[in-house]
Design an enzyme around this catalytic site. Sequence first.
Site, short mmCIF file in Angstrom:
data_model
loop_
_atom_site.label_atom_id
_atom_site.label_comp_id
_atom_site.label_asym_id
_atom_site.label_seq_id
_atom_site.Cartn_x
_atom_site.Cartn_y
_atom_site.Cartn_z
CB VAL A 107 -0.92 0.03 1.23
CG1 VAL A 107 -1.83 1.26 1.18
CG2 VAL A 107 -1.76 -1.25 1.32
CB CYS A 108 0.99 4.23 0.33
SG CYS A 108 1.42 5.99 0.27
CB THR A 109 5.86 4.80 0.29
OG1 THR A 109 5.40 4.92 1.63
CG2 THR A 109 5.63 6.12 -0.45
CB THR A 127 4.19 3.80 -5.22
OG1 THR A 127 4.36 4.15 -3.84
CG2 THR A 127 4.94 4.80 -6.09
#
Length: 318
Positions: A107-109, A127
């Site tokens: 998730v995300c970074t 990302t």
Amino acid sequence: MVVVGFPGVQALDVVGPFDVFTSATLFLASRDRFDDGYAVTLASIDGEPVTTGTGLALMAQRLPDPHESVDTVVIPGGWGVDEVRQNGDVIAWIKAASEHARRVVSVCTGAFLAAEAGLLDGCTATTHWASANRMADEFPDVTVDPEPIFVRSSPKTWTAAGVTAGIDLALSLVEDDYGTDVAQTVARWLVLYLRRPGGQTQFAAPVWMPRATRAPIREVQEAIEAEPGGAHSISELARRAAMSPRHFTRVFTEEVGEAPGTYVERIRTEAARRQLEETDDTVTVIAARCGFGTAETMRRNFVRRLGISPDQYRKTFA
């Protein structure tokens, strides 16, 4: 299911998917499907509480033996990602666990941790839009696409865009596991879209291209930005730069990084975005003012660039 915790993790990267999976479990139990659902655990390398980037402390268990069967590994992101990338024990656990897990989700970074563990080599991944260029630079073997809300990067690895995109991906996994009815019910409970319209580009801040080093090209850029709805044909822009159209196109592309026509379209899109957010003018008026000519031309451009129509964009961001 194990959510990997570390100091400086983004709270919503953890709590968002956690709530989706546990809500699905509660719903399945209400239908007497007690053998279905998810057992979700937040775990850290030492079993100590995990402090998020905002200071919120979350209780955690110790990461299990990575060689034991873990159905799903969730790798969140956050401000602490760069530091935890240097933690060989965490990266080694992710590598080993991924060999036995049914799927791995970042998730995300958190995609940086998945990439550090070698899970994304040769794959397309996403990302947070603000970190996409850095990820592409640091991991040249990964094709980074900043547009999708989430993407299936490999048969067993998924990557999600920034923060709340982990919720979108979690709902999709629930749908894969237990069907649309269960996922839709969870989405309704949490007051969410089951499938959010558009990609994450609609949320990104405007990206203005660097100034050209050559004065004539720089002056052309400034003229386009000052009057997005002006007559910006290649011949007109070349005349302004005192170059032939062919030579102008080549020099502009070298200096700016994209062709003149693409640049004009980008500037017009950003101008229209601002007007949709800040004014009550109709789409037809904005389309004419920003150089699209017709509302339909502007709509097609928005769908292609942002993944949503101007009307949808206004409803979301006005």
